[in-house]
Design a protein around this motif. Structure first.
Motif, PDB file in Angstrom:
ATOM      1  N   GLU A 177       8.285   9.507   6.188  1.00 49.20           N
ATOM      2  CA  GLU A 177       9.293  10.269   6.929  1.00 49.20           C
ATOM      3  C   GLU A 177       9.494   9.676   8.326  1.00 49.20           C
ATOM      4  N   VAL A 178       8.386   9.339   8.996  1.00 50.64           N
ATOM      5  CA  VAL A 178       8.467   8.725  10.320  1.00 50.64           C
ATOM      6  C   VAL A 178       9.139   7.357  10.216  1.00 50.64           C
ATOM      7  N   LEU A 179       8.765   6.584   9.205  1.00 51.15           N
ATOM      8  CA  LEU A 179       9.348   5.260   9.011  1.00 51.15           C
ATOM      9  C   LEU A 179      10.857   5.348   8.806  1.00 51.15           C
ATOM     10  N   ARG A 180      11.309   6.343   8.050  1.00 55.77           N
ATOM     11  CA  ARG A 180      12.741   6.524   7.801  1.00 55.77           C
ATOM     12  C   ARG A 180      13.490   6.793   9.113  1.00 55.77           C
ATOM     13  N   LEU A 181      12.895   7.595   9.978  1.00 57.65           N
ATOM     14  CA  LEU A 181      13.554   7.916  11.248  1.00 57.65           C
ATOM     15  C   LEU A 181      13.515   6.724  12.211  1.00 57.65           C
ATOM     16  N   VAL A 182      12.454   5.931  12.150  1.00 61.97           N
ATOM     17  CA  VAL A 182      12.395   4.696  12.940  1.00 61.97           C
ATOM     18  C   VAL A 182      13.533   3.771  12.519  1.00 61.97           C
ATOM     19  N   ALA A 183      13.751   3.685  11.210  1.00 64.03           N
ATOM     20  CA  ALA A 183      14.806   2.811  10.685  1.00 64.03           C
ATOM     21  C   ALA A 183      16.191   3.261  11.110  1.00 64.03           C
ATOM     22  N   LYS A 184      16.328   4.559  11.365  1.00 59.55           N
ATOM     23  CA  LYS A 184      17.624   5.074  11.806  1.00 59.55           C
ATOM     24  C   LYS A 184      17.855   4.835  13.299  1.00 59.55           C
ATOM     25  N   GLY A 185      16.850   4.283  13.985  1.00 58.72           N
ATOM     26  CA  GLY A 185      17.010   3.949  15.391  1.00 58.72           C
ATOM     27  C   GLY A 185      16.562   5.034  16.352  1.00 58.72           C
ATOM     28  N   LEU A 186      15.892   6.084  15.855  1.00 59.48           N
ATOM     29  CA  LEU A 186      15.428   7.152  16.737  1.00 59.48           C
ATOM     30  C   LEU A 186      14.235   6.694  17.561  1.00 59.48           C
ATOM     31  N   SER A 187      14.142   7.183  18.790  1.00 63.43           N
ATOM     32  CA  SER A 187      12.987   6.898  19.632  1.00 63.43           C
ATOM     33  C   SER A 187      11.819   7.759  19.161  1.00 63.43           C
ATOM     34  N   TYR A 188      10.623   7.419  19.624  1.00 65.75           N
ATOM     35  CA  TYR A 188       9.455   8.205  19.251  1.00 65.75           C
ATOM     36  C   TYR A 188       9.604   9.648  19.716  1.00 65.75           C
ATOM     37  N   PRO A 197       0.829  -1.209   0.000  1.00 68.77           N
ATOM     38  CA  PRO A 197       0.000   0.000   0.000  1.00 68.77           C
ATOM     39  C   PRO A 197       0.862   1.258   0.000  1.00 68.77           C
ATOM     40  N   ARG A 198       0.260   2.340  -0.426  1.00 67.71           N
ATOM     41  CA  ARG A 198       0.982   3.605  -0.499  1.00 67.71           C
ATOM     42  C   ARG A 198       0.949   4.295   0.858  1.00 67.71           C
ATOM     43  N   LEU A 199       2.126   4.721   1.311  1.00 62.13           N
ATOM     44  CA  LEU A 199       2.214   5.476   2.559  1.00 62.13           C
ATOM     45  C   LEU A 199       2.189   6.965   2.249  1.00 62.13           C
ATOM     46  N   THR A 200       1.697   7.750   3.185  1.00 59.68           N
ATOM     47  CA  THR A 200       1.743   9.197   3.012  1.00 59.68           C
ATOM     48  C   THR A 200       3.187   9.667   3.169  1.00 59.68           C
ATOM     49  N   ASP A 201       3.449  10.907   2.748  1.00 59.63           N
ATOM     50  CA  ASP A 201       4.807  11.455   2.885  1.00 59.63           C
ATOM     51  C   ASP A 201       5.234  11.477   4.352  1.00 59.63           C
ATOM     52  N   ARG A 203       2.334  11.566  20.600  1.00 55.91           N
ATOM     53  CA  ARG A 203       1.150  10.804  20.230  1.00 55.91           C
ATOM     54  C   ARG A 203       0.952  10.748  18.717  1.00 55.91           C
ATOM     55  N   THR A 204       1.258  11.834  18.033  1.00 58.84           N
ATOM     56  CA  THR A 204       1.132  11.846  16.574  1.00 58.84           C
ATOM     57  C   THR A 204       2.107  10.854  15.944  1.00 58.84           C
ATOM     58  N   VAL A 205       3.317  10.784  16.479  1.00 54.29           N
ATOM     59  CA  VAL A 205       4.295   9.811  15.987  1.00 54.29           C
ATOM     60  C   VAL A 205       3.750   8.401  16.172  1.00 54.29           C
ATOM     61  N   GLN A 206       3.217   8.112  17.362  1.00 52.59           N
ATOM     62  CA  GLN A 206       2.649   6.791  17.627  1.00 52.59           C
ATOM     63  C   GLN A 206       1.531   6.462  16.639  1.00 52.59           C
ATOM     64  N   ASN A 207       0.683   7.445  16.363  1.00 51.65           N
ATOM     65  CA  ASN A 207      -0.424   7.227  15.425  1.00 51.65           C
ATOM     66  C   ASN A 207       0.085   6.907  14.029  1.00 51.65           C
ATOM     67  N   HIS A 208       1.125   7.634  13.588  1.00 46.82           N
ATOM     68  CA  HIS A 208       1.689   7.369  12.267  1.00 46.82           C
ATOM     69  C   HIS A 208       2.265   5.951  12.208  1.00 46.82           C
ATOM     70  N   VAL A 209       2.966   5.547  13.273  1.00 47.20           N
ATOM     71  CA  VAL A 209       3.552   4.200  13.295  1.00 47.20           C
ATOM     72  C   VAL A 209       2.452   3.142  13.265  1.00 47.20           C
ATOM     73  N   GLN A 210       1.404   3.329  14.066  1.00 48.97           N
ATOM     74  CA  GLN A 210       0.316   2.353  14.085  1.00 48.97           C
ATOM     75  C   GLN A 210      -0.382   2.276  12.724  1.00 48.97           C
ATOM     76  N   ASN A 211      -0.589   3.428  12.089  1.00 53.82           N
ATOM     77  CA  ASN A 211      -1.204   3.436  10.758  1.00 53.82           C
ATOM     78  C   ASN A 211      -0.339   2.704   9.751  1.00 53.82           C
ATOM     79  N   THR A 212       0.988   2.925   9.846  1.00 53.38           N
ATOM     80  CA  THR A 212       1.920   2.275   8.931  1.00 53.38           C
ATOM     81  C   THR A 212       1.939   0.763   9.149  1.00 53.38           C
ATOM     82  N   LEU A 213       1.956   0.344  10.408  1.00 53.53           N
ATOM     83  CA  LEU A 213       1.904  -1.092  10.715  1.00 53.53           C
ATOM     84  C   LEU A 213       0.651  -1.713  10.104  1.00 53.53           C
TER      85      LEU A 213
END
Length: 228
Positions: free
Chosen positions: A170-181, A162-166, A193-203
């Motif tokens: 962006e959040v996924l890229r920073l997760v991959a770099k090992g950054l905390s929420y 599926p297509r992810l939003t920009d 909370r917005t970061v958490q929501n983006h991660v949950q939506n992506t999952l």
């Protein structure tokens, strides 16, 4: 310190040594957590966790009846919102990697102080990866190794990714770099909370189950090498 939503984080403690188990439960209760259950073996842990559905499972690996990694696999697979913090006497790399592959969010050695433990449980509840110093680099290295393994071929009936939003990308890229929420929130000037929501939506979009799978997905696509 007040827990998120003014509701204490619900924690379950699993360890086969009664004195240690009781001490950890007592320390967490004193720190403001709601210890909803404890268990002394793997079978009991799975049964009780499914009954009480804690937010965080503080889990020893060396358990009778059923090993901790199996407990982790079974519970993370059936309780999607569960976070697992392994609290173990072993700092062996193989044990750490096996725990992470089974779905653990973090790994803390039993030599940690009470303050380190309570902070780790708090951060685990927020979805941040928490590792005893020296182990985080090991885990990130394993993510990279896994990403070089051949991915299973997609079946003929398997839908396209599926297509992810920009912003999700962006959040996924920073997760991959090992950054905390928290670090991601500061970098992007958005709320935790917005970061958490983006991660949950992506999952949900990618049909992945936890942060380990999400990081592997991102590294496979080279997102960890993208410019910060």
């Amino acid at each position: 310190m007040t827990e998120q939503e003014n509701q204490p984080t619900r924690v379950m403690v699993v360890d086969d040594h009664p004195m240690w188990r009781d001490a950890v439960a007592r320390d967490l209760t004193a720190a403001g957590f709601d210890v909803v259950a404890t268990a002394g073996d793997g079978q009991q842990a799975v049964r009780r966790a499914r009954a009480v559905v804690p937010d965080v499972l503080v889990l020893d690996l060396n358990l009778p009846e059923k090993p901790g990694v199996q407990v982790c696999k079974e519970l993370v697979g059936t309780l999607p919102g569960l976070r697992v913090l392994v609290l173990s006497a072993s700092g062996e790399h193989a044990d750490v990697l096996e725990a992470v592959k089974s779905g653990a969010t973090g790994y803390l050695l039993k030599s940690a102080s009470t303050d380190e433990l309570t902070d780790a449980v708090r951060r685990t509840a927020a979805g941040d990866p928490v590792f005893t110093p020296g182990l985080a680099g090991l885990v990130l290295g394993e993510y990279r190794r896994l990403a070089t393994d051949p991915a299973p071929a997609a079946g003929p009936d398997e839908p396209k990714a599926p297509r992810l939003t920009d912003r999700e990308t962006e959040v996924l890229r920073l997760v991959a770099k090992g950054l905390s929420y928290k670090q991601i929130a500061e970098r992007l000037v958005i709320s935790h909370r917005t970061v958490q929501n983006h991660v949950q939506n992506t999952l949900g979009k990618l049909q992945l189950h936890n942060r380990v799978e999400l990081v592997r997905y991102a590294i496979e696509r080279g997102l960890d090498d993208a410019d910060a």
